[in-house]
Motif scaffolding. Structure first.
Motif, PDB file in Angstrom:
ATOM      1  N   ARG A 468       0.849  -1.195   0.000  1.00 19.06           N
ATOM      2  CA  ARG A 468       0.000   0.000   0.000  1.00 19.06           C
ATOM      3  C   ARG A 468       0.878   1.236   0.000  1.00 19.06           C
ATOM      4  O   ARG A 468       1.750   1.388   0.855  1.00 19.06           O
ATOM      5  N   PHE A 469       0.687   2.090  -1.004  1.00 19.01           N
ATOM      6  CA  PHE A 469       1.363   3.385  -1.034  1.00 19.01           C
ATOM      7  C   PHE A 469       0.446   4.398  -0.344  1.00 19.01           C
ATOM      8  O   PHE A 469      -0.740   4.468  -0.651  1.00 19.01           O
ATOM      9  N   ALA A 470       1.024   5.163   0.596  1.00 15.48           N
ATOM     10  CA  ALA A 470       0.208   6.142   1.317  1.00 15.48           C
ATOM     11  C   ALA A 470       1.058   7.349   1.667  1.00 15.48           C
ATOM     12  O   ALA A 470       2.289   7.271   1.706  1.00 15.48           O
ATOM     13  N   VAL A 471       0.371   8.475   1.919  1.00 16.72           N
ATOM     14  CA  VAL A 471       1.064   9.690   2.349  1.00 16.72           C
ATOM     15  C   VAL A 471       1.567   9.458   3.774  1.00 16.72           C
ATOM     16  O   VAL A 471       0.828   8.940   4.621  1.00 16.72           O
ATOM     17  N   ARG A 472       2.833   9.795   4.035  1.00 20.95           N
ATOM     18  CA  ARG A 472       3.392   9.633   5.378  1.00 20.95           C
ATOM     19  C   ARG A 472       2.604  10.436   6.406  1.00 20.95           C
ATOM     20  O   ARG A 472       2.121  11.528   6.113  1.00 20.95           O
ATOM     21  N   ASP A 473       2.521   9.897   7.599  1.00 22.10           N
ATOM     22  CA  ASP A 473       1.805  10.577   8.679  1.00 22.10           C
ATOM     23  C   ASP A 473       2.335  11.993   8.864  1.00 22.10           C
ATOM     24  O   ASP A 473       3.546  12.216   8.827  1.00 22.10           O
ATOM     25  N   GLY A 474       1.424  12.904   9.075  1.00 17.91           N
ATOM     26  CA  GLY A 474       1.817  14.281   9.401  1.00 17.91           C
ATOM     27  C   GLY A 474       2.057  15.155   8.193  1.00 17.91           C
ATOM     28  O   GLY A 474       2.260  16.357   8.322  1.00 17.91           O
ATOM     29  N   ILE A 475       2.058  14.582   7.004  1.00 18.02           N
ATOM     30  CA  ILE A 475       2.271  15.400   5.800  1.00 18.02           C
ATOM     31  C   ILE A 475       0.915  15.683   5.155  1.00 18.02           C
ATOM     32  O   ILE A 475       0.166  14.753   4.860  1.00 18.02           O
ATOM     33  N   PRO A 476       0.582  16.973   4.940  1.00 17.57           N
ATOM     34  CA  PRO A 476      -0.713  17.265   4.299  1.00 17.57           C
ATOM     35  C   PRO A 476      -0.768  16.670   2.888  1.00 17.57           C
ATOM     36  O   PRO A 476       0.232  16.697   2.160  1.00 17.57           O
ATOM     37  N   ALA A 477      -1.922  16.159   2.527  1.00 17.64           N
ATOM     38  CA  ALA A 477      -2.071  15.507   1.222  1.00 17.64           C
ATOM     39  C   ALA A 477      -1.696  16.452   0.088  1.00 17.64           C
ATOM     40  O   ALA A 477      -1.100  16.040  -0.913  1.00 17.64           O
ATOM     41  N   ASP A 478      -2.022  17.740   0.251  1.00 21.09           N
ATOM     42  CA  ASP A 478      -1.745  18.676  -0.833  1.00 21.09           C
ATOM     43  C   ASP A 478      -0.251  18.928  -1.016  1.00 21.09           C
ATOM     44  O   ASP A 478       0.217  19.120  -2.140  1.00 21.09           O
ATOM     45  N   THR A 479       0.475  18.910   0.097  1.00 26.40           N
ATOM     46  CA  THR A 479       1.941  19.050   0.012  1.00 26.40           C
ATOM     47  C   THR A 479       2.513  17.854  -0.747  1.00 26.40           C
ATOM     48  O   THR A 479       3.387  17.990  -1.612  1.00 26.40           O
ATOM     49  N   CYS A 480       1.986  16.683  -0.442  1.00 32.22           N
ATOM     50  CA  CYS A 480       2.464  15.464  -1.095  1.00 32.22           C
ATOM     51  C   CYS A 480       2.077  15.486  -2.581  1.00 32.22           C
ATOM     52  O   CYS A 480       2.842  15.040  -3.434  1.00 32.22           O
ATOM     53  N   ARG A 481       0.904  16.027  -2.863  1.00 34.40           N
ATOM     54  CA  ARG A 481       0.473  16.128  -4.265  1.00 34.40           C
ATOM     55  C   ARG A 481       1.510  16.920  -5.078  1.00 34.40           C
ATOM     56  O   ARG A 481       1.907  16.509  -6.169  1.00 34.40           O
ATOM     57  N   MET A 482       1.934  18.050  -4.515  1.00 30.45           N
ATOM     58  CA  MET A 482       2.915  18.880  -5.234  1.00 30.45           C
ATOM     59  C   MET A 482       4.218  18.108  -5.435  1.00 30.45           C
ATOM     60  O   MET A 482       4.880  18.232  -6.463  1.00 30.45           O
ATOM     61  N   GLU A 483       4.570  17.313  -4.452  1.00 31.05           N
ATOM     62  CA  GLU A 483       5.822  16.566  -4.561  1.00 31.05           C
ATOM     63  C   GLU A 483       5.703  15.445  -5.595  1.00 31.05           C
ATOM     64  O   GLU A 483       6.650  15.173  -6.351  1.00 31.05           O
ATOM     65  N   ILE A 484       4.572  14.796  -5.633  1.00 33.97           N
ATOM     66  CA  ILE A 484       4.367  13.743  -6.632  1.00 33.97           C
ATOM     67  C   ILE A 484       4.431  14.336  -8.046  1.00 33.97           C
ATOM     68  O   ILE A 484       5.018  13.750  -8.956  1.00 33.97           O
ATOM     69  N   LEU A 485       3.850  15.530  -8.195  1.00 38.39           N
ATOM     70  CA  LEU A 485       3.779  16.133  -9.536  1.00 38.39           C
ATOM     71  C   LEU A 485       5.085  16.768  -9.992  1.00 38.39           C
ATOM     72  O   LEU A 485       5.401  16.764 -11.166  1.00 38.39           O
ATOM     73  N   GLY A 486       5.843  17.358  -9.044  1.00 43.35           N
ATOM     74  CA  GLY A 486       7.059  18.083  -9.435  1.00 43.35           C
ATOM     75  C   GLY A 486       6.682  19.290 -10.282  1.00 43.35           C
ATOM     76  O   GLY A 486       5.504  19.648 -10.401  1.00 43.35           O
ATOM     77  N   HIS A 487       7.665  19.899 -10.885  1.00 45.97           N
ATOM     78  CA  HIS A 487       7.395  21.085 -11.700  1.00 45.97           C
ATOM     79  C   HIS A 487       6.775  20.701 -13.025  1.00 45.97           C
ATOM     80  O   HIS A 487       7.183  19.739 -13.641  1.00 45.97           O
ATOM     81  N   ALA A 488       5.814  21.498 -13.427  1.00 51.11           N
ATOM     82  CA  ALA A 488       5.211  21.270 -14.748  1.00 51.11           C
ATOM     83  C   ALA A 488       6.174  21.798 -15.811  1.00 51.11           C
ATOM     84  O   ALA A 488       6.899  22.728 -15.586  1.00 51.11           O
TER      85      ALA A 488
END
Ligand SMILES: [Zn+2]
Length: 488
Positions: A468-488
């Motif tokens: 199961r891939f999941a966002v680490r505890d304590g990290i807001p989902a939106d912060t993780c979203r930006m990290e998954i996407l990187g720069h456009a």
């Protein structure tokens, strides 16, 4: 729900991307040198038979036209064509139906009609709905099943669609081919006629036309929204603007004996979706997203060798599947949880697949033997693409840049394995070659927990053995979203 996805169509979707014909220097010269493709119906407002005519100028003399006998799951395609008449064309001996254009040019005309009774079904057809469908109320045809190709020489073609009824949509508008289109491109098309719901909407700079029959979990507006979001994100991330116009055609197919079916195929400036009306929204959305990514991977990169397509599916389907998830996240069509759930599903399908250790060479030979073999390049390739995206990003630019590079360097030449590997290695570094050799060429099992992932994502093995891939505890989902996407 039983997932039914026909990988063969993914392969077909990548085939036959011909370079544009040479640009003429004057319209007058074009008119003399271009042929004309005319499409119509045999009877007004009835759709049992479609008429096709190719007028070929003297400039086409010596060129050879060949008609398809097989395409993807479809065989004996000559049975779909009737009443063939020609002038100035010489039928060549041999198995296939081929014609050489005589010195003064000439024409060929024929009608196209379905060669089975009633509706397509799962008992008669390997994939119902792909073969030409004509009926009193509607018709649905893929260009690849009824239009010829140039097997030698050839000329660009303009389009005459005046004999089509109002209720019709073709991948090309006549104005698209005012200075001539390549027959290869014209054949990579869909024609929908009759009782479809036709609509036109604007998505950014793209005019999206739709032709939809049936009633689905997603309505036409929602489908257009997916299309627009994906076209917009792809244009940004791959630095390559979408088409000025785009058609999507949706035709219902019967539900398979168990579950539902959704099959998409990307075509020139268009794509088609064949879906059973019981298909759920998530599946419809994802299939549309995946097919749109094929606009760039590999359609905009250059033609691929159809005969060996299966051996590079780790890229053509794997990277496409990864970007289908990533671009949906970027476009706001799904959220971070959906993205991670999608990648977790791919990892778990992979871990439980009896085919997971098939080396690429054997996979290419056995790709049509089972659903598991067909799905392996998507699973293995998408997981590796995610991992490689992170490795490349650590060196400056992610996998988006690799896709952009391959599009940028396309000068109409073939997209070879060597070109793909060089572009990947340039951005990802030395680990790319060793990963590819180990997990794709030799087929050694990939451990999803050992992948290089965004720092905000944690992979955990569940007691059941699934990952199961999941966002680490304590990290807001939106912060993780930006990290998954990187720069456009
Ligand atoms: Zn695909």
């Amino acid at each position: 729900m039983v997932r039914k996805m026909v990988a063969a169509l993914g392969i077909l979707a990548l085939a036959a991307c011909a370079p544009l014909p040479p640009q003429p220097d004057a319209d007058g010269r074009t008119a003399a040198q271009a042929g004309i493709l005319s499409l119509g119906t045999q009877q007004p407002d009835r759709f049992e038979a479609i008429t096709v005519r190719l007028d070929l100028p003297a400039a086409a003399a010596g060129s050879v036209l060949s008609f398809p006998e097989n395409w993807g799951p479809e065989e004996s395609l000559s049975q779909l064509r009737r009443d063939t008449a020609t002038r100035g064309l010489e039928r060549l001996p041999g198995d296939g139906e081929t014609y050489r254009i005589g010195p003064g040019g000439g024409w060929i005309a024929y009608t196209v009609a379905q060669d089975y009774d009633g509706e397509p079904d799962w008992e008669t057809h390997r994939l119902p709905g792909m073969r030409v469908r004509t009926a009193e109320s509607h018709a649905f045809l893929l260009g690849q099943t009824f239009l010829p190709q140039w097997s030698q020489g050839g000329v660009p073609l303009t389009l005459d669609l005046q004999s089509l009824p109002q209720r019709a949509a073709f991948s090309f508008a006549a104005s698209d081919c005012a200075t001539g289109c390549a027959l290869d491109d014209l054949a990579n098309s869909v024609l929908a006629l009759g009782d479809f719901a036709f609509d036109t909407s604007q998505a950014g700079n793209t005019t999206v036309r739709s032709a939809i029959r049936g009633s689905f979990a997603m309505d036409a507006d929602a489908m257009s929204g997916v299309l627009a979001g994906m076209l917009d994100q792809g244009a940004q991330r791959f630095d390559d603007a979408p088409f000025a116009s785009y058609l999507f055609a949706v035709n219902p197919i019967p539900a398979p004996p168990q579950g539902s079916a959704v099959v998409g195929t990307g075509l020139h400036r268009s794509f088609l979706l064949l879906a059973s009306e019981n298909a759920d929204e998530e599946r419809l959305r994802h299939t549309i997203a995946h097919e749109i990514v094929h606009e760039w991977i590999t359609r905009r990169m250059g033609p691929t060798d159809e005969a060996t397509d299966a051996q590079r599916m780790w890229f053509t389907e794997g990277a496409t599947e990864y970007f289908a998830w990533k671009l949906q996240l970027a476009a706001g069509l799904i959220d971070t949880q959906d993205f991670l759930a999608g990648m977790s599903d791919l990892a778990n399908e992979y871990l439980s697949s009896p085919a997971r250790e098939l080396p690429a060479g054997q996979l290419a030979e056995r790709i049509f033997e089972s659903d598991q073999a067909q799905r392996l390049p998507y699973q293995r390739g998408a997981l590796l693409a995610w991992h490689w995206d992170m490795l490349a990003r650590a060196r400056g630019a992610g996998l988006d840049a690799v896709i952009a590079d391959l599009i940028e360097e396309n000068a109409g030449q073939e997209l070879t394995d060597a070109r793909i590997r060089a572009a990947m290695a340039r951005r990802i570094g030395g680990q790319f070659d060793s990963d590819l050799a180990r997990h794709v060429v030799r087929g050694k099992a990939l451990d999803p927990e050992a992948l290089t992932l965004p720092a905000c994502v944690m992979a955990t093995r569940q007691p059941s053995g699934t990952v199961r891939f999941a966002v680490r505890d304590g990290i807001p989902a939106d912060t993780c979203r930006m990290e998954i996407l990187g720069h456009a």
